[in-house]
Design a protein around this motif. Structure first.
Motif, short mmCIF file in Angstrom:
data_model
loop_
_atom_site.label_atom_id
_atom_site.label_comp_id
_atom_site.label_asym_id
_atom_site.label_seq_id
_atom_site.Cartn_x
_atom_site.Cartn_y
_atom_site.Cartn_z
N ASN A 67 23.73 26.01 22.49
CA ASN A 67 24.80 25.34 21.74
C ASN A 67 25.25 24.07 22.45
O ASN A 67 25.45 23.03 21.83
CB ASN A 67 26.00 26.28 21.57
CG ASN A 67 25.83 27.25 20.43
OD1 ASN A 67 24.90 27.13 19.62
ND2 ASN A 67 26.69 28.25 20.35
N LEU A 68 25.40 24.15 23.78
CA LEU A 68 25.80 22.96 24.53
C LEU A 68 24.70 21.91 24.51
O LEU A 68 24.97 20.72 24.31
CB LEU A 68 26.18 23.32 25.97
CG LEU A 68 26.62 22.13 26.84
CD1 LEU A 68 27.81 21.42 26.22
CD2 LEU A 68 26.94 22.59 28.26
N ALA A 69 23.46 22.33 24.73
CA ALA A 69 22.35 21.38 24.72
C ALA A 69 22.26 20.67 23.37
O ALA A 69 22.07 19.45 23.30
CB ALA A 69 21.04 22.10 25.03
N ALA A 105 21.65 37.75 25.05
CA ALA A 105 21.35 37.05 23.80
C ALA A 105 22.46 36.06 23.46
O ALA A 105 22.21 34.91 23.07
CB ALA A 105 21.17 38.06 22.67
N GLU A 106 23.70 36.49 23.64
CA GLU A 106 24.83 35.61 23.40
C GLU A 106 24.80 34.42 24.36
O GLU A 106 25.11 33.28 23.97
CB GLU A 106 26.14 36.39 23.57
CG GLU A 106 27.39 35.60 23.23
CD GLU A 106 28.68 36.39 23.43
OE1 GLU A 106 29.77 35.80 23.33
OE2 GLU A 106 28.59 37.63 23.70
N GLY A 107 24.40 34.69 25.59
CA GLY A 107 24.32 33.62 26.59
C GLY A 107 23.24 32.60 26.27
O GLY A 107 23.43 31.39 26.47
N ILE A 108 22.09 33.05 25.77
CA ILE A 108 21.01 32.14 25.39
C ILE A 108 21.47 31.20 24.27
O ILE A 108 21.26 29.98 24.32
CB ILE A 108 19.76 32.92 24.97
CG1 ILE A 108 19.13 33.60 26.20
CG2 ILE A 108 18.74 32.00 24.30
CD1 ILE A 108 17.99 34.56 25.87
N ASP A 137 31.42 28.26 28.31
CA ASP A 137 31.62 29.29 29.33
C ASP A 137 30.42 29.28 30.27
O ASP A 137 29.36 29.80 29.91
CB ASP A 137 31.78 30.66 28.66
CG ASP A 137 32.03 31.79 29.66
OD1 ASP A 137 31.90 31.55 30.88
OD2 ASP A 137 32.34 32.91 29.21
N PRO A 138 30.53 28.67 31.46
CA PRO A 138 29.38 28.55 32.35
C PRO A 138 28.82 29.89 32.80
O PRO A 138 27.61 30.01 33.03
CB PRO A 138 29.92 27.73 33.53
CG PRO A 138 31.40 27.87 33.47
CD PRO A 138 31.73 28.03 32.03
N LYS A 139 29.67 30.92 32.95
CA LYS A 139 29.17 32.24 33.36
C LYS A 139 28.29 32.85 32.28
O LYS A 139 27.23 33.42 32.56
CB LYS A 139 30.34 33.16 33.69
CG LYS A 139 31.12 32.76 34.93
CD LYS A 139 32.24 33.74 35.23
CE LYS A 139 32.99 33.35 36.50
NZ LYS A 139 34.12 34.30 36.79
N LEU A 140 28.71 32.72 31.04
CA LEU A 140 27.91 33.24 29.92
C LEU A 140 26.61 32.46 29.78
O LEU A 140 25.54 33.04 29.56
CB LEU A 140 28.72 33.15 28.62
CG LEU A 140 28.02 33.66 27.35
CD1 LEU A 140 27.66 35.13 27.48
CD2 LEU A 140 28.92 33.42 26.13
N ALA A 141 26.70 31.14 29.96
CA ALA A 141 25.49 30.32 29.88
C ALA A 141 24.51 30.68 30.98
O ALA A 141 23.28 30.70 30.76
CB ALA A 141 25.87 28.84 29.96
N GLN A 142 25.01 30.99 32.18
CA GLN A 142 24.11 31.37 33.27
C GLN A 142 23.43 32.70 32.99
O GLN A 142 22.24 32.88 33.28
CB GLN A 142 24.85 31.44 34.60
CG GLN A 142 23.95 31.88 35.75
CD GLN A 142 24.49 31.51 37.11
OE1 GLN A 142 25.23 30.54 37.24
NE2 GLN A 142 24.11 32.26 38.13
N ILE A 143 24.16 33.63 32.42
CA ILE A 143 23.55 34.91 32.04
C ILE A 143 22.40 34.67 31.06
O ILE A 143 21.32 35.25 31.19
CB ILE A 143 24.62 35.84 31.41
CG1 ILE A 143 25.60 36.30 32.48
CG2 ILE A 143 23.96 37.04 30.73
CD1 ILE A 143 26.80 37.05 31.93
N GLY A 144 22.62 33.78 30.11
CA GLY A 144 21.57 33.44 29.17
C GLY A 144 20.41 32.72 29.82
O GLY A 144 19.24 33.00 29.53
N ALA A 145 20.70 31.80 30.73
CA ALA A 145 19.64 31.03 31.39
C ALA A 145 18.76 31.91 32.25
O ALA A 145 17.53 31.75 32.26
CB ALA A 145 20.28 29.92 32.24
#
Length: 455
Positions: free
Chosen positions: A314-316, A306-309, A131-139
């Motif tokens: 996970n992808l990395a 936290a979920e986004g981080i 989920d790119p939106k969730l990943a961006q929130i984490g980033a």
């Protein structure tokens, strides 16, 4: 800590659990689950981060131990054929012609090689679960605190890992983070920056790179470095298995368990070097532990952030060869996994001390042996480790102990207040972001001198 931790609540003396408690110690690196019951970090995890009725899962314990014997099957298969995959993989996926410097017969072999085809498929697009939106929130949250990020990388994620010989020995055998501590540290730092680069970050625009359209986009620096790190891990794994890593000679005792009589890696004792289980531990060092450290130092990390981080990493980790099914699914599962892993790891502070010393001594190496500021920075760094990880590990790694070490916690009310203001006032948020970008740029001084991407 409860001595009956491996027992279930309903059957505290269940025979199968007792049988399992013997079975999981099939590697020399694995200790009894009660041996570290007094370790401060385990006490803190159990008291504050796990359910009150938590017990170690026999199934999870068995999965962790089984992972010691699994490396990266796809990349290892290519390494066994002496194939380096970074350049052809990147060029194939990005649609460029293979370099003229590559042998044509090797190119033909690569086209039909099942392991290379599987890697190509893995890196060509994002998996359905991403989920790119969730990943961006984490980033965004991950990158929000540059000083805290480098503090936690070196003094928690890396330093705490040095107490575990299964993680330290590959680094010592290859000379990593010991003979070239600064470059190794900054390359690791560059990787976590690459993973967390997002469309609104300043790296691309500041360095005149084409801005990425989403976190860990195909072709982005994070994508490229994930491929490179995966190949490095594979080459190191093969080198150690063949007994070609000898940087530990004269640094740590030449104990029999470090290698076989012919000099090759002792897989019966350690498992495969850079195996699935230890890669997940590294994944949690960079995600879970840094996230927890940010919160302890006063950062307001929301549940979604936290979920986004974790989602970001996970992808990395998936790209670096970790079996997705082995990754813990949420923050609670991450703490259960980490607690179980730490409970059964043999500790050897003597082995980790050379790495700890190399990392600890960096400030004075850069600023001069008699530089007061360098000594102060070293003391602050050691204080971060002792405060967030524990004095027992700090003592074991022979880190200095300051009477005012808890002064690092003075950041808590400051950072908490700034974060609260950021959330409530757009003007404050804008000013803090400008300060963050400037601070981040200053901290990239080594990368700007030595890394083309940051110049």
């Amino acid at each position: 800590m409860d001595k009956k931790i491996i027992n279930t609540a309903s059957t505290p003396t269940d025979k199968p659990d007792l049988q399992l408690s013997n079975a999981y110690q099939r590697h020399g690196r694995t200790t009894d689950i009660n041996d570290h019951s007094d370790l401060q970090v385990l006490k803190r995890i159990k008291r504050y981060l796990l359910p009150k009725d938590f017990t170690i899962s026999p199934a999870l314990l068995d999965e962790i131990v089984a992972g010691y014997d699994i490396g990266d099957p796809l990349a290892d298969a290519l390494a066994a054929q002496n194939i380096k995959f970074v350049k052809p993989l990147q060029q194939t996926i990005l649609g460029n012609r293979l370099s003229n410097n590559l042998n044509n017969s090797l190119n033909n072999d690569l086209i039909t090689n099942p392991s290379f085809s599987a890697l190509t498929e893995q890196f060509s697009s994002h998996p359905d679960w991403f989920d790119p939106k969730l990943a961006q929130i984490g980033a965004v949250a991950y990158r929000r605190y540059p000083l805290m990020l480098i503090w936690l990388l070196r003094n928690v994620a890396l330093m705490a890992g040095y107490s575990i010989p299964a993680l330290s020995l590959p680094l010592i055998q290859t000379g990593a983070l010991m003979h070239d501590a600064l470059p190794r540290l900054m390359r690791t730092y560059a990787y976590i920056l690459a993973v967390s680069e997002h469309p609104s970050s300043d790296t691309s625009t500041r360095n005149q790179h084409k801005p990425i359209d989403q976190v860990l986009a195909i072709g982005s620096e994070g994508w490229r470095q994930s491929i490179q790190v995966r190949q490095i891990h594979t080459l190191v794994r093969q080198k150690l298995l063949k007994g070609k890593g000898n940087a530990a000679t004269g640094v740590i005792p030449n104990a029999e368990q470090h290698h076989n009589s012919d000099g090759s890696w002792n897989t019966d004792y350690w498992g495969i070097p850079i195996n699935q289980t230890d890669m997940i531990a590294t994944h949690l060092q960079f995600s879970l532990l840094i996230m927890r450290g940010l919160r302890l130092l006063g950062a307001r990390i929301s549940t979604e952030e936290a979920e986004g981080i974790l989602h970001l990493w996970n992808l990395a980790s998936y790209w670096m060869g970790v079996d997705l099914d082995r990754l813990p699914k949420d923050e609670a599962a991450c703490w259960e996994w980490l607690y179980t892993y730490l409970s059964v790891q043999q500790l050897d502070f003597k082995m980790g001390q050379p790495l700890a010393k190399a990392l600890h001594d960096l400030p004075r190496q850069l600023m001069g042996e008699d530089n007061r500021r360098g000594r102060f920075v070293e003391m602050v760094n050691a204080s971060v480790t002792r405060t967030l990880v524990g004095d027992d590990i700090g003592d074991g790694l022979d880190l200095p102990k300051s009477k005012i070490r808890f002064g690092v916690l003075s950041s808590v009310p400051i950072l908490f207040a700034l974060d609260t203001a950021r959330q409530r006032n757009a003007s404050v948020a804008h000013k803090l972001e400008a300060f963050r970008a400037k601070r981040q740029d200053n901290m990239n001084w080594w990368l700007k001198k030595n890394d083309d991407y940051y110049k």
